[in-house]
Design a protein around this motif. Structure first.
Motif, PDB file in Angstrom:
ATOM      1  N   UNK A 119       0.847  -1.185   0.000  1.00  0.00           N
ATOM      2  CA  UNK A 119       0.000   0.000   0.000  1.00  0.00           C
ATOM      3  C   UNK A 119       0.891   1.246   0.000  1.00  0.00           C
ATOM      4  N   UNK A 120       0.646   2.138  -0.954  1.00  0.00           N
ATOM      5  CA  UNK A 120       1.488   3.324  -1.109  1.00  0.00           C
ATOM      6  C   UNK A 120       0.725   4.584  -0.702  1.00  0.00           C
ATOM      7  N   UNK A 121       1.515   5.599  -0.297  1.00  0.00           N
ATOM      8  CA  UNK A 121       0.919   6.872   0.112  1.00  0.00           C
ATOM      9  C   UNK A 121       0.145   7.502  -1.038  1.00  0.00           C
ATOM     10  N   UNK A 122       0.684   7.405  -2.252  1.00  0.00           N
ATOM     11  CA  UNK A 122       0.011   7.984  -3.411  1.00  0.00           C
ATOM     12  C   UNK A 122      -1.350   7.328  -3.634  1.00  0.00           C
ATOM     13  N   UNK A 123      -1.433   6.023  -3.390  1.00  0.00           N
ATOM     14  CA  UNK A 123      -2.721   5.335  -3.535  1.00  0.00           C
ATOM     15  C   UNK A 123      -3.759   5.919  -2.576  1.00  0.00           C
ATOM     16  N   UNK A 124      -3.327   6.206  -1.352  1.00  0.00           N
ATOM     17  CA  UNK A 124      -4.254   6.738  -0.356  1.00  0.00           C
ATOM     18  C   UNK A 124      -4.739   8.125  -0.741  1.00  0.00           C
ATOM     19  N   UNK A 125      -3.840   8.931  -1.257  1.00  0.00           N
ATOM     20  CA  UNK A 125      -4.243  10.283  -1.676  1.00  0.00           C
ATOM     21  C   UNK A 125      -5.188  10.231  -2.862  1.00  0.00           C
ATOM     22  N   UNK A 126      -4.904   9.339  -3.801  1.00  0.00           N
ATOM     23  CA  UNK A 126      -5.796   9.190  -4.949  1.00  0.00           C
ATOM     24  C   UNK A 126      -7.167   8.684  -4.483  1.00  0.00           C
ATOM     25  N   UNK A 127      -7.150   7.703  -3.584  1.00  0.00           N
ATOM     26  CA  UNK A 127      -8.409   7.149  -3.075  1.00  0.00           C
ATOM     27  C   UNK A 127      -9.245   8.237  -2.407  1.00  0.00           C
ATOM     28  N   UNK A 128      -8.619   9.096  -1.611  1.00  0.00           N
ATOM     29  CA  UNK A 128      -9.366  10.157  -0.933  1.00  0.00           C
ATOM     30  C   UNK A 128     -10.057  11.072  -1.935  1.00  0.00           C
ATOM     31  N   UNK A 129      -9.388  11.405  -3.016  1.00  0.00           N
ATOM     32  CA  UNK A 129      -9.988  12.281  -4.029  1.00  0.00           C
ATOM     33  C   UNK A 129     -11.145  11.586  -4.750  1.00  0.00           C
ATOM     34  N   UNK A 130     -10.953  10.323  -5.125  1.00  0.00           N
ATOM     35  CA  UNK A 130     -12.025   9.577  -5.796  1.00  0.00           C
ATOM     36  C   UNK A 130     -13.218   9.418  -4.864  1.00  0.00           C
ATOM     37  N   UNK A 131     -12.946   9.166  -3.572  1.00  0.00           N
ATOM     38  CA  UNK A 131     -14.033   9.002  -2.602  1.00  0.00           C
ATOM     39  C   UNK A 131     -14.815  10.302  -2.436  1.00  0.00           C
ATOM     40  N   UNK A 132     -14.118  11.417  -2.490  1.00  0.00           N
ATOM     41  CA  UNK A 132     -14.800  12.707  -2.320  1.00  0.00           C
ATOM     42  C   UNK A 132     -15.679  13.030  -3.520  1.00  0.00           C
ATOM     43  N   UNK A 133     -15.176  12.757  -4.717  1.00  0.00           N
ATOM     44  CA  UNK A 133     -15.902  13.128  -5.936  1.00  0.00           C
ATOM     45  C   UNK A 133     -16.847  12.029  -6.429  1.00  0.00           C
ATOM     46  N   UNK A 134     -16.539  10.768  -6.079  1.00  0.00           N
ATOM     47  CA  UNK A 134     -17.308   9.627  -6.565  1.00  0.00           C
ATOM     48  C   UNK A 134     -17.500   9.709  -8.079  1.00  0.00           C
ATOM     49  N   UNK A 135     -16.409  10.063  -8.742  1.00  0.00           N
ATOM     50  CA  UNK A 135     -16.433  10.191 -10.197  1.00  0.00           C
ATOM     51  C   UNK A 135     -14.990  10.059 -10.687  1.00  0.00           C
ATOM     52  N   UNK A 136     -14.690   8.978 -11.419  1.00  0.00           N
ATOM     53  CA  UNK A 136     -13.320   8.674 -11.793  1.00  0.00           C
ATOM     54  C   UNK A 136     -12.740   9.710 -12.752  1.00  0.00           C
ATOM     55  N   UNK A 137     -13.542  10.155 -13.721  1.00  0.00           N
ATOM     56  CA  UNK A 137     -13.035  11.126 -14.693  1.00  0.00           C
ATOM     57  C   UNK A 137     -12.717  12.458 -14.023  1.00  0.00           C
ATOM     58  N   UNK A 138     -13.643  12.952 -13.188  1.00  0.00           N
ATOM     59  CA  UNK A 138     -13.394  14.226 -12.500  1.00  0.00           C
ATOM     60  C   UNK A 138     -12.201  14.119 -11.560  1.00  0.00           C
ATOM     61  N   UNK A 139     -12.068  12.986 -10.879  1.00  0.00           N
ATOM     62  CA  UNK A 139     -10.933  12.796  -9.977  1.00  0.00           C
ATOM     63  C   UNK A 139      -9.623  12.792 -10.759  1.00  0.00           C
ATOM     64  N   UNK A 140      -9.608  12.130 -11.903  1.00  0.00           N
ATOM     65  CA  UNK A 140      -8.394  12.095 -12.724  1.00  0.00           C
ATOM     66  C   UNK A 140      -8.016  13.495 -13.196  1.00  0.00           C
ATOM     67  N   UNK A 141      -9.018  14.287 -13.575  1.00  0.00           N
ATOM     68  CA  UNK A 141      -8.750  15.663 -14.004  1.00  0.00           C
ATOM     69  C   UNK A 141      -8.190  16.495 -12.858  1.00  0.00           C
ATOM     70  N   UNK A 142      -8.755  16.340 -11.667  1.00  0.00           N
ATOM     71  CA  UNK A 142      -8.276  17.108 -10.520  1.00  0.00           C
ATOM     72  C   UNK A 142      -6.856  16.699 -10.134  1.00  0.00           C
ATOM     73  N   UNK A 143      -6.547  15.402 -10.282  1.00  0.00           N
ATOM     74  CA  UNK A 143      -5.232  14.885  -9.901  1.00  0.00           C
ATOM     75  C   UNK A 143      -4.204  15.009 -11.033  1.00  0.00           C
ATOM     76  N   UNK A 144      -4.672  15.414 -12.207  1.00  0.00           N
ATOM     77  CA  UNK A 144      -3.798  15.607 -13.371  1.00  0.00           C
ATOM     78  C   UNK A 144      -3.104  14.301 -13.787  1.00  0.00           C
ATOM     79  N   UNK A 145      -3.884  13.232 -13.800  1.00  0.00           N
ATOM     80  CA  UNK A 145      -3.372  11.960 -14.299  1.00  0.00           C
ATOM     81  C   UNK A 145      -4.403  11.369 -15.260  1.00  0.00           C
ATOM     82  N   UNK A 146      -3.984  10.364 -16.021  1.00  0.00           N
ATOM     83  CA  UNK A 146      -4.899   9.715 -16.962  1.00  0.00           C
ATOM     84  C   UNK A 146      -5.899   8.854 -16.189  1.00  0.00           C
TER      85      UNK A 146
END
Length: 307
Positions: A1-28
Motif C-alpha cells: 500500500x502506497x501513500x500515493x494510492x491513499x491520496x488518490x483514493x481520498x480524491x475519488x471518494x470525495x468526488x465519486x467520479x473517476x473522470x473528474x478525480x483524474x482531471x483534478x489529480x492531473x493523471x490519466x
C-alpha cells in the motif's frame, strides 16, 4: 500500500467520479482506475460499488476513508513538526474567523515582527469554523461565540465592552449612560440573522425585554457604524477606535454588554510553532493595547471546551 494510492483514493471518494478525480489529480483516467483497483486488492475488499460507468463509496469504503484521512493528516502534521525542528521553514498559520475588524491591526503588527511566517486566513460562518478546526483544516479560530467540542481548547484574548451607537442629534446623545429597555421604539441597525455578533446582540436585547425594529441588516461591523452616522438608526457596537464626531458611543447600564473573543484550537492535533507564537502574541497584544478591557477579564490560560 502506497501513500500515493491513499491520496488518490481520498480524491475519488470525495468526488465519486473517476473522470473528474483524474482531471483534478492531473493523471490519466486508466492509470487512476488501476491505482484504485490495486488498492482494493491490498485492502482485500471492494471500496466502491460500480454500476455501469458510475462509482459510489460503499460501507467498506466509508470505514476505510475515515482511517485514510486520519493517517494523511498525521503525516502532514509530522512533516510540519519535522520541518520546524530541522529549521527548514519559519512556520505557517491557517486562521479562521467570522470578522476581520478586531484582528487587522494585530495581524499587521505580528507580520511586521515575523515577516517569514506564511499566513492563510479563512473568513467563514461559525458552523464552518467549527468543522474546520475539528477536522484540522485550520490551526486556530478567532471567535466571540463559544465553540463546544470536547477536543478543543481556547484562550481568552479580548474582552470588549458593547456600546449603544447613536448619531450626534439623537435624543439620547447627551446622556452619559443608557438602559437597553429605553430603546424599544427606536429603529435599529443590525447584522444579518445568524451572524455571530447578531446572535450575541439578540441575547442582550431579549434580556432587556425588547424586540427592536430592524430597519437594516448588514454583515460587516464597519457598515453598522456608517449607517448609524448617517442617522438611519441606532445599533449595538463595539469599540470603534478613537473619538468620532459623527458617532456617539453610550455605555449601557443594563444589561451588562460585553463580548469575549477567544482563540480556539484542536487539543489533539499538532500546533505549529508559528501558530503557538501567534496565540501568545494575540493575548499579549490586546492586553498591552488595553483594548476596552474588563476589570474582570479572564487570565489568558487555556481552557478545555466541554460538550
Amino acid at each position: 500500500m502506497e501513500l500515493l494510492q491513499l491520496r488518490y483514493f481520498r480524491t475519488v471518494a470525495r468526488l465519486e467520479h473517476m473522470t473528474k478525480a483524474a482531471q483534478e489529480l492531473h493523471i490519466a483516467q486508466p492509470a487512476l482506475s488501476k491505482t484504485i483497483s490495486r488498492l482494493e486488492e491490498d485492502v482485500g475488499v471492494p471500496l466502491f460499488d460500480r454500476q455501469g460507468g458510475r462509482i459510489k463509496l460503499n460501507s467498506f469504503g466509508w470505514a476505510f476513508l475515515g482511517k485514510v484521512e486520519q493517517a494523511l493528516l498525521l503525516l502532514e502534521e509530522g512533516k510540519k513538526e519535522a520541518a520546524e525542528l530541522a529549521g527548514l521553514e519559519k512556520g505557517s498559520i491557517h486562521l479562521a474567523t467570522s470578522t476581520m475588524e478586531r484582528l487587522a491591526d494585530a495581524l499587521s503588527e505580528f507580520i511586521a515582527q515575523h515577516p517569514d511566517v506564511n499566513f492563510r486566513i479563512t473568513q467563514t460562518s461559525m458552523e464552518e469554523m467549527t468543522a474546520l478546526v475539528v477536522s484540522g483544516d485550520v490551526d486556530l479560530c478567532f471567535t466571540a461565540l463559544p465553540i463546544e467540542h470536547q477536543e478543543l481548547s481556547s484562550v481568552s484574548v479580548l474582552d470588549e465592552e458593547v456600546f449603544l451607537g447613536v448619531p450626534p442629534g439623537h435624543r439620547l446623545a447627551g446622556r452619559d449612560i443608557v438602559r437597553l429597555s429605553e430603546l424599544a421604539e427606536e429603529p435599529f441597525i443590525g447584522y444579518k440573522e445568524g451572524f455571530p455578533f447578531q446572535v450575541m446582540n439578540d441575547r442582550l436585547l431579549r434580556e432587556a425585554g425588547i424586540a427592536p425594529n430592524f430597519v437594516c441588516r448588514v454583515d460587516e461591523p464597519a457598515a453598522i457604524a456608517s449607517l448609524v452616522r448617517a442617522g438611519l438608526g441606532v445599533a449595538l457596537v463595539g469599540a470603534c477606535g478613537g473619538p468620532d464626531a459623527k458617532l456617539r458611543l453610550l455605555p449601557i447600564e443594563h444589561p451588562v454588554c460585553r463580548r469575549h473573543f477567544r482563540l480556539v484550537w484542536h487539543d489533539k492535533r499538532y500546533l505549529s510553532l508559528a501558530a503557538r507564537a501567534f496565540r501568545d502574541f494575540l493575548a499579549s497584544y490586546f492586553t498591552s493595547s488595553r483594548a476596552v478591557k474588563s476589570p474582570h477579564r479572564e487570565t489568558a490560560h487555556p481552557t478545555r471546551i466541554k460538550t
